[in-house]
Design an enzyme around this catalytic site. Structure first.
Site, PDB file in Angstrom:
ATOM      1  N   SER A   1       1.187  -1.549   0.270  1.00 45.90           N
ATOM      2  CA  SER A   1       0.302  -0.601   0.077  1.00 45.90           C
ATOM      3  C   SER A   1       0.822   1.869  -0.026  1.00 45.90           C
ATOM      4  CB  SER A   1      -0.814   0.091   1.078  1.00 45.90           C
ATOM      5  OG  SER A   1      -1.971  -0.833   0.817  1.00 45.90           O
TER       6      SER A   1
ATOM      7  N   THR B   1      -1.441   2.824   4.691  1.00 40.29           N
ATOM      8  CA  THR B   1      -1.210   3.920   3.870  1.00 40.29           C
ATOM      9  C   THR B   1      -0.495   4.335   5.557  1.00 40.29           C
ATOM     10  OG1 THR B   1      -3.104   5.231   2.599  1.00 40.29           O
ATOM     11  CG2 THR B   1      -1.638   6.880   3.998  1.00 40.29           C
TER      12      THR B   1
ATOM     13  N   THR C   1       1.849   6.567   0.479  1.00 43.88           N
ATOM     14  CA  THR C   1       0.246   5.948   0.296  1.00 43.88           C
ATOM     15  C   THR C   1      -0.266   5.382  -1.474  1.00 43.88           C
ATOM     16  OG1 THR C   1      -2.049   5.202   0.526  1.00 43.88           O
ATOM     17  CG2 THR C   1      -1.254   7.878  -0.704  1.00 43.88           C
TER      18      THR C   1
ATOM     19  N   ARG D   1      -7.323   8.179 -10.021  1.00 45.10           N
ATOM     20  CA  ARG D   1      -7.411   8.663  -8.986  1.00 45.10           C
ATOM     21  C   ARG D   1      -6.573   9.143  -7.654  1.00 45.10           C
ATOM     22  NH1 ARG D   1      -7.723   6.849  -3.140  1.00 45.10           N
ATOM     23  NH2 ARG D   1      -9.059   7.124  -2.314  1.00 45.10           N
ATOM     24  N   VAL D   2      -6.788   9.953  -6.781  1.00 41.48           N
ATOM     25  CA  VAL D   2      -6.290  10.336  -5.906  1.00 41.48           C
ATOM     26  C   VAL D   2      -7.218  10.561  -4.385  1.00 41.48           C
ATOM     27  CG1 VAL D   2      -5.577  12.930  -4.987  1.00 41.48           C
ATOM     28  CG2 VAL D   2      -4.873  12.439  -7.426  1.00 41.48           C
ATOM     29  N   GLY D   3      -6.026  10.227  -3.426  1.00 38.00           N
ATOM     30  CA  GLY D   3      -6.775  10.055  -2.561  1.00 38.00           C
ATOM     31  C   GLY D   3      -6.621  11.190  -1.932  1.00 38.00           C
ATOM     32  N   ASP D   4      -6.592  11.486  -0.180  1.00 37.45           N
ATOM     33  CA  ASP D   4      -6.648  12.039   0.519  1.00 37.45           C
ATOM     34  C   ASP D   4      -5.282  12.505   1.241  1.00 37.45           C
ATOM     35  OD1 ASP D   4      -6.515   9.234   2.088  1.00 37.45           O
ATOM     36  OD2 ASP D   4      -7.039  10.601   3.976  1.00 37.45           O
TER      37      ASP D   4
ATOM     38  N   THR E   1      -6.319   7.740   7.379  1.00 37.36           N
ATOM     39  CA  THR E   1      -6.295   6.421   6.867  1.00 37.36           C
ATOM     40  C   THR E   1      -7.657   5.498   6.132  1.00 37.36           C
ATOM     41  OG1 THR E   1      -4.878   4.085   6.224  1.00 37.36           O
ATOM     42  CG2 THR E   1      -5.206   4.928   8.790  1.00 37.36           C
ATOM     43  N   GLY E   2      -7.746   5.111   4.978  1.00 39.89           N
ATOM     44  CA  GLY E   2      -8.631   4.973   4.763  1.00 39.89           C
ATOM     45  C   GLY E   2      -8.943   5.469   3.916  1.00 39.89           C
TER      46      GLY E   2
ATOM     47  N   GLY F   1     -10.337   7.252   1.067  1.00 42.92           N
ATOM     48  CA  GLY F   1      -9.603   8.830   1.378  1.00 42.92           C
ATOM     49  C   GLY F   1     -10.735   9.283   1.056  1.00 42.92           C
TER      50      GLY F   1
HETATM   51  C1  SD4 Z   1      -6.166   6.754   0.129  1.00 42.28           C
HETATM   52  N1  SD4 Z   1      -6.327   6.500   2.615  1.00 42.28           N
HETATM   53  O1  SD4 Z   1      -5.799   6.606  -0.928  1.00 42.28           O
HETATM   54  C2  SD4 Z   1      -6.019   6.752   1.446  1.00 42.28           C
HETATM   55  C3  SD4 Z   1      -5.206   4.853   1.519  1.00 42.28           C
HETATM   56  C4  SD4 Z   1      -5.392   4.202   2.456  1.00 42.28           C
HETATM   57  O2  SD4 Z   1      -4.202   2.452   3.579  1.00 42.28           O
HETATM   58  O3  SD4 Z   1      -5.454   5.371   3.510  1.00 42.28           O
HETATM   59  N2  SD4 Z   1      -4.784   3.093   2.726  1.00 42.28           N
HETATM   60  O4  SD4 Z   1      -7.732   7.000   0.224  1.00 42.28           O
END
Ligand code: SD4
Length: 325
Positions: free
Chosen positions: A85, A187, A205, A215-218, A238-239, A241
């Site tokens: 990850s 992450t 991450t 795609r882009v996360g948080d 984490t989680g 996003g």
């Molecule tokens: C995301 N928050 O890209 C990240 C993924 C993540 O543990 O936390 N993975 O959404």
């Protein structure tokens, strides 16, 4: 630096802090005092945080800055090909491309991030470069890659055999669910306070496995995946996003601490907010950790099985987070 010198410096910083705290307390009556703990505190997400914490601690012991500590700490996880990850070995998007996101924030309030960075094992170093040596905060894709190459970094194939195998297996059905399962995300987010009371944070991450290309996360979004205010504290998420972004959860937690919430209360408020906003909260996981100016910590998640690593002068331990469900 040995424990005794940490303690000595902690005492000194307590004295210095004593001259500053009343000024802050005027604006924030419930604001926590500067330091109650002895020595630095390092806090990071998931089991890999234990190793990352150890490295961050080593950097502080050797006299490195808190910013060096958070950067070097998460680099350990980025360099681990077994971690699917983060960094090398990260699971690719649905097109087989490993695209990385990272952010960093220092005690001076400066911050930097990279999004959709390919071929570079240590996106956190590029995020720091953006912060320190460009007039920008966030850089993406080709431009971020050019910056990395400019720094002398090598282009690498980040798709390991194991991750390629997992991706090919996923391709057989190609069932993409924009849901992150509690086993499927790790992450690394790392927060540190040194014994001067200075706080920094880093987050890195490969994002969601098999995400849509682009795609882009948080994690690289300041305030969502990571936020630090050296007067107050820091938080990292984490989680899933997408859900973190909707509530700007790290900023929310830090602001709650500014208003007097403990880190634990602030984490619970942030997770509650995410759950309030999504009727589907049972289908995804978000975890958050927070650290305040006193060195106190908190953590909370929607589901169980989120854990975090906590390094103090006494120990570096993995702890199960409390959760809403
Ligand atoms: C995301 N928050 O890209 C990240 C993924 C993540 O543990 O936390 N993975 O959404």
């Amino acid at each position: 630096m040995k424990r005794r010198s940490f303690l000595r410096r902690a005492t000194l910083s307590t004295l210095v802090a004593g001259t500053v705290a009343p000024r802050l307390a005027q604006g924030h009556p419930a604001f926590p005092s500067f330091r109650k703990t002895d020595g630095p505190v390092i806090l990071s997400t998931w089991a890999h945080g234990v190793e990352a914490n150890a490295e961050a601690w080593r950097i502080l012991e050797e006299g490195g800055s808190v910013l060096d500590a958070v950067e070097k700490g998460v680099m350990v996880t980025e360099a681990d090909p077994k971690n699917q990850s983060v960094g090398i070995g990260g699971l690719p998007d649905r097109d087989g491309r490993v695209t990385l996101d990272a952010s960093i924030m220092g005690p001076d309030g400066n911050c930097g991030s990279v999004v959709y960075l390919e071929h570079i094992k240590h996106p956190i170093c590029v995020a720091r470069k953006v912060m320190e040596d460009t007039p920008h905060v966030m850089m993406a894709g080709e431009g971020a890659l050019a910056l990395a190459l400019d720094m002398g970094m090598e282009k690498e194939n980040l798709l390991t055999e194991d991750s390629e195998k997992a991706w090919k297996k996923w391709l057989e059905k190609s069932q993409y669910k924009p849901i992150i399962n509690i086993e499927n995300h790790d992450t690394i987010g790392l927060l540190a306070i040194d014994d001067n009371g200075d706080i920094a944070g880093a987050c890195t991450t490969s994002g969601l496995a098999y995400k849509m290309n682009g795609r882009v996360g948080d994690s690289p979004i300041i305030g969502s995946g990571l936020y630090v205010d050296n007067a107050v504290g820091g938080a990292v998420c984490t989680g899933l996003g997408e859900e973190v972004i909707k509530s700007v959860a790290s900023f929310l937690a830090v602001e709650k601490m500014r208003d007097g919430a403990s880190p634990q209360e602030a984490c619970q408020i942030a997770i509650d907010r995410i759950m309030e906003k999504s009727p589907h909260y049972k289908d995804f996981q978000v975890g958050i950790i927070a650290l305040n100016k006193s060195g106190e910590i908190g953590s909370y998640a929607i589901h169980p099985y989120f854990n975090y690593a906590h390094h103090t002068v006494q120990e570096n331990v993995l702890i199960d987070s409390k959760s809403a469900l």
